[in-house]
Design a protein around this motif. Structure first.
Motif, short mmCIF file in Angstrom:
data_model
loop_
_atom_site.label_atom_id
_atom_site.label_comp_id
_atom_site.label_asym_id
_atom_site.label_seq_id
_atom_site.Cartn_x
_atom_site.Cartn_y
_atom_site.Cartn_z
N LEU A 106 0.85 -1.15 -0.09
CA LEU A 106 -0.02 0.01 -0.01
C LEU A 106 1.07 1.08 -0.21
CD1 LEU A 106 -2.72 1.23 0.15
CD2 LEU A 106 -2.38 1.17 2.84
N LEU A 107 1.92 1.27 0.79
CA LEU A 107 2.77 2.36 0.90
C LEU A 107 3.59 2.66 -0.44
CD1 LEU A 107 4.15 2.25 4.69
CD2 LEU A 107 2.50 3.89 3.47
N TYR A 116 2.50 1.74 -3.28
CA TYR A 116 1.78 2.39 -4.54
C TYR A 116 1.07 3.80 -4.04
CZ TYR A 116 2.67 -1.36 -7.72
OH TYR A 116 3.56 -2.16 -8.43
N THR A 117 1.53 4.41 -2.93
CA THR A 117 0.82 5.71 -2.45
C THR A 117 1.87 6.54 -2.38
OG1 THR A 117 0.90 4.75 -0.25
CG2 THR A 117 -1.24 4.51 -1.50
N VAL A 118 2.94 6.27 -1.48
CA VAL A 118 4.17 7.06 -1.32
C VAL A 118 4.72 7.70 -2.67
CG1 VAL A 118 6.36 7.55 -0.15
CG2 VAL A 118 4.44 6.60 1.03
N THR A 160 2.73 9.59 -5.32
CA THR A 160 2.65 11.00 -5.05
C THR A 160 3.83 11.76 -4.85
OG1 THR A 160 0.76 10.03 -3.41
CG2 THR A 160 1.51 12.35 -2.83
N CYS A 198 5.66 4.87 -10.48
CA CYS A 198 4.78 4.10 -10.23
C CYS A 198 5.01 2.72 -10.58
CB CYS A 198 3.76 4.51 -11.60
SG CYS A 198 2.82 6.04 -11.17
N SER A 233 4.37 -6.43 -5.21
CA SER A 233 4.10 -5.15 -6.06
C SER A 233 4.43 -5.49 -7.40
CB SER A 233 5.08 -4.35 -5.46
OG SER A 233 6.63 -4.42 -5.82
N MET A 278 -1.43 -1.42 -11.65
CA MET A 278 -1.30 -0.20 -10.94
C MET A 278 -0.16 0.54 -11.76
SD MET A 278 -3.00 -0.50 -8.62
CE MET A 278 -2.48 1.06 -7.34
N LEU A 334 -1.63 4.33 -12.56
CA LEU A 334 -1.34 5.41 -12.01
C LEU A 334 -0.49 6.41 -12.83
CD1 LEU A 334 -0.14 3.86 -8.76
CD2 LEU A 334 -2.00 5.18 -8.95
#
Length: 269
Positions: free
Chosen positions: A30-31, A33-35, A38, A62, A90, A97, A101
């Protein structure tokens, strides 16, 4: 080549391992594909990168975790089993993803063919990993003979791709005033820092947090270079991926060395 090699390190036992620590694997991915996505989008905007560099940086951000993270995790006294599982998870998710993204975040800079990225991710990531996994499962004798040479082949392949992309764009990198290098350094620094900080906030111990930090901070830069070359019209879009391969290795090795010296009394995972 690198994806097939990673697949050859996986087995059905790894799936059992993932089921044994689902919270850690889920939290780490989760981190991932978010951190990083972003951070890639924010750094591109803050440094006002040219569209081709911005698209390339976001694409790298990404991408899934890189296989070198497993070695860096070992040096950092992290949880190597968790590192391998996170990289595998991942990588499998990257098929969906990474195109999704990239299209969302880089679409404002360049035209992004999400379906084309999806097809390429299948060819470059998923199919080689599955092939390697099947080889490991059904031809273990062959794997035992190939394995000693796999790291060297992977290193040479990664180095050649990154060196080629940098060499072809050396003058452009210099004329950018170092902005692309600064952007890549900022991206990976954010990944390592927030990967560790947010892991601690989620309640993970130091060993797990170090592992997740390394996984989040290190990307599959080769995948970024390959996809940028295939789907972005400007060849300079591959430069952030090439610079990333060098930058993350230097930062990751330094951080791992620091953690190895400062966490000597902990029990390794």
């Amino acid at each position: 080549m690198a994806s097939t090699g990673m697949g050859m390190t996986l087995s059905l036992k790894d799936l059992q391992g993932a089921l044994a620590m689902p919270k850690e694997v889920l939290g780490g991915v989760l981190l991932q594909y978010t951190v990083m996505p972003t951070a890639g989008a924010l750094v591109s905007r803050l440094l006002n990168l040219p569209s081709h560099y911005a698209a390339g940086l976001i694409l790298v951000s990404c991408c899934p975790g890189g296989t070198a993270s497993n070695v860096v995790t070992y040096i950092a006294r992290g949880n190597v089993a968790l590192s391998v599982l996170m990289t595998a998870a991942s990588t499998f998710l990257a098929v969906v993803m990474t195109p999704l993204l990239t299209a969302k975040l880089a679409g404002q800079y360049v035209a992004v063919d999400a379906s084309g990225l999806f097809a390429s991710a299948l060819q470059v990531v998923l199919l080689p990993v599955l092939t390697g996994t099947l080889i490991n499962q059904y031809m273990p004798t062959l794997v035992s003979k190939i394995s000693p040479f796999a790291p060297l082949v992977a290193v040479v392949t990664v180095s050649a791709l990154c060196a080629s992309a940098i060499a072809q764009s050396a003058s452009a990198i210099l004329s950018s005033g170092g902005r692309v290098v600064l952007a890549v350094c900022a991206l990976h620094s954010a990944g390592y820092f927030f990967g560790y900080f947010l892991s601690k906030l989620l309640g993970f111990d130091s060993c797990t947090s170090r592992t997740i930090s390394v996984e989040v901070g290190m990307q599959n830069a080769v995948l970024g270079v390959v996809l940028a070359g295939q789907h972005f019209s400007n060849p300079l879009s591959a430069v952030p991926g090439a610079v990333s391969g060098v930058c993350q290795s230097i930062f990751g090795s330094a951080l791992a060395g620091f953690w190895r010296l400062t966490s000597g009394n902990e029990v390794k995972g």
